[in-house]
Design a protein around this motif. Structure first.
Motif, short mmCIF file in Angstrom:
data_model
loop_
_atom_site.label_atom_id
_atom_site.label_comp_id
_atom_site.label_asym_id
_atom_site.label_seq_id
_atom_site.Cartn_x
_atom_site.Cartn_y
_atom_site.Cartn_z
N ASP A 58 16.82 12.75 30.79
CA ASP A 58 17.33 11.41 30.50
C ASP A 58 16.25 10.67 29.71
O ASP A 58 15.28 11.28 29.27
N GLU A 59 16.41 9.37 29.56
CA GLU A 59 15.44 8.63 28.75
C GLU A 59 14.08 8.44 29.44
O GLU A 59 13.14 7.97 28.82
N HIS A 60 13.98 8.85 30.70
CA HIS A 60 12.71 8.68 31.42
C HIS A 60 12.15 9.99 31.95
O HIS A 60 11.26 9.97 32.81
N ASP A 84 6.98 11.49 21.75
CA ASP A 84 8.11 10.83 21.10
C ASP A 84 8.22 11.33 19.66
O ASP A 84 7.51 12.25 19.26
N GLU A 116 11.69 7.23 25.69
CA GLU A 116 12.45 8.45 25.44
C GLU A 116 11.59 9.46 24.68
O GLU A 116 11.00 9.15 23.65
N THR A 118 11.04 13.17 22.68
CA THR A 118 11.78 14.09 21.82
C THR A 118 11.32 15.53 21.99
O THR A 118 11.97 16.43 21.48
#
Length: 128
Positions: A58-60, A84, A116, A118
């Motif tokens: 997820d974003e975290h 990121d 977030e 990547t």
């Protein structure tokens, strides 16, 4: 009548001493042996980590899968990073991998992030 010794002294044909060459050769062998042992000792304690992949949970958080090949019977510690899109570090963790029965171990670890991510990867590993 002149003797062979007198002729040798007259024309500079003296016996060369061998002991400096023997001592020099012994020291050279000692230095070569020391460097060889240091190379072998360093390679016996080296750890190699290969990134197998990552999953953005997820974003975290991001899950990193990796394989560690190292010294059998010794604990290994790895530093993992989440990056990121500008390759800034947005999360990291230190993972202690207990000694196993084989030289190679595959692991998956979830890294908490502040933004977030990547990608996730193994920065470095070492023998504990």
């Amino acid at each position: 009548m002149t003797t062979a010794q007198q002729l040798d002294e007259r024309y500079g044909r003296t016996r060369r001493r061998r002991w400096p060459w023997i001592v020099g050769g012994g020291l050279a062998l000692l230095v070569i042996g020391a460097f060889s042992w240091m190379t072998v000792a360093q390679s016996m304690a080296s750890v190699d980590a290969d990134d197998l992949g990552f999953t953005l949970v997820d974003e975290h958080s991001v899950e990193v899968s990796f394989q560690v090949t190292g010294v059998q019977g010794r604990d290994v510690v790895c530093a993992l990073e989440a990056l990121d899109e500008e390759f800034g570090v947005v999360g990291w963790t230190i993972v202690e991998i207990p000694a196993g029965d084989s030289h190679s171990q595959a692991k998956s670890v979830t890294i908490p992030t502040v933004a977030e991510a990547t990608t996730g990867l193994v920065n470095t590993c070492w023998v504990a």
